[in-house]
Design a protein around this motif. Structure first.
Motif: not given
Length: 197
Positions: A37-40, A87-89, A23-34, A9-10
């Motif tokens: 395009s603007d980072p998502l 975090h993940v890129d 993270r408390r919701e067992d989710k991971v923030p991340g950024v999609l590059y490439g 999800a964005t």
């Protein structure tokens, strides 16, 4: 190479507080590059992402608001003590596109008899491969190698469509003679003094 589907999800919240809530919701923030395009900024399911990242250079099919994008992990940050994902890129890729990645080097076989040590000069081999056909690893035979022997990058058989991105003469593995353990310096000095007396 396996392709793993993950729903993402964005996200519009940024900063440490927002990341902690994610993270408390067992989710991971991340950024999609490439691809210029603007980072998502994304929120990814923690368990699904953790399982996907067990495969080196995994190809991830991200389902973002009903649209599928292909990506490979570029950088993964983990908690140094607990090991959970912080975090993940991700790098956006397209089918047919060549990407540069590092693939793990595994060994098989036994060294020649004797006191020899195998040194992994490179644990991973930098290669260029098509984004949807990245090899998971390469396996090198060390059968019968002895001190002074080495395996160069050019000696490793790569899967079709994969090329080296390092010099062919780069040492990947080398065999060393095990060193005999020396006596601690203090003991030698005492022995010398007794001889002089």
């Amino acid at each position: 190479m396996s392709e793993v589907k993950i729903s993402a999800a964005t996200r519009s919240e940024f900063g440490k507080g927002a990341a902690r809530r994610i993270r408390r919701e067992d989710k991971v923030p991340g950024v999609l590059y490439g691809h210029g395009s603007d980072p998502l900024h994304l929120t990814l399911p923690g368990h699904d992402l953790l399982m996907a990242l067990r495969t080196p250079n995994v190809l991830i099919a991200l389902d973002i608001d009903g649209k599928t994008e292909l990506a490979i992990p570029k950088s993964v940050q983990r908690d140094p003590l607990k090991g959970f994902l912080e975090h993940v890129d991700l790098l956006l890729v397209k089918r047919g596109e060549q990407v540069t990645v590092e693939i793990p080097v595994h060994t098989e076989g036994e060294l020649a008899p004797g006191a020899f040590l195998l040194e992994h000069v490179l644990n991973a081999l930098p290669v260029e491969a098509e984004a949807t056909h990245i090899p998971e690893s390469v396996t090198v035979s060390i059968e019968g190698l002895a001190a002074g022997d080495s395996v160069l990058a050019k000696d490793i058989k790569l899967p079709k469509g994969t090329t080296l991105t390092v010099e062919e003469d780069t040492v990947v593995l080398q065999v060393l003679a095990a060193q005999a353990e020396e006596a601690p310096e203090g003991e030698e000095a005492e022995g010398d003094e007794a001889a002089e007396a």
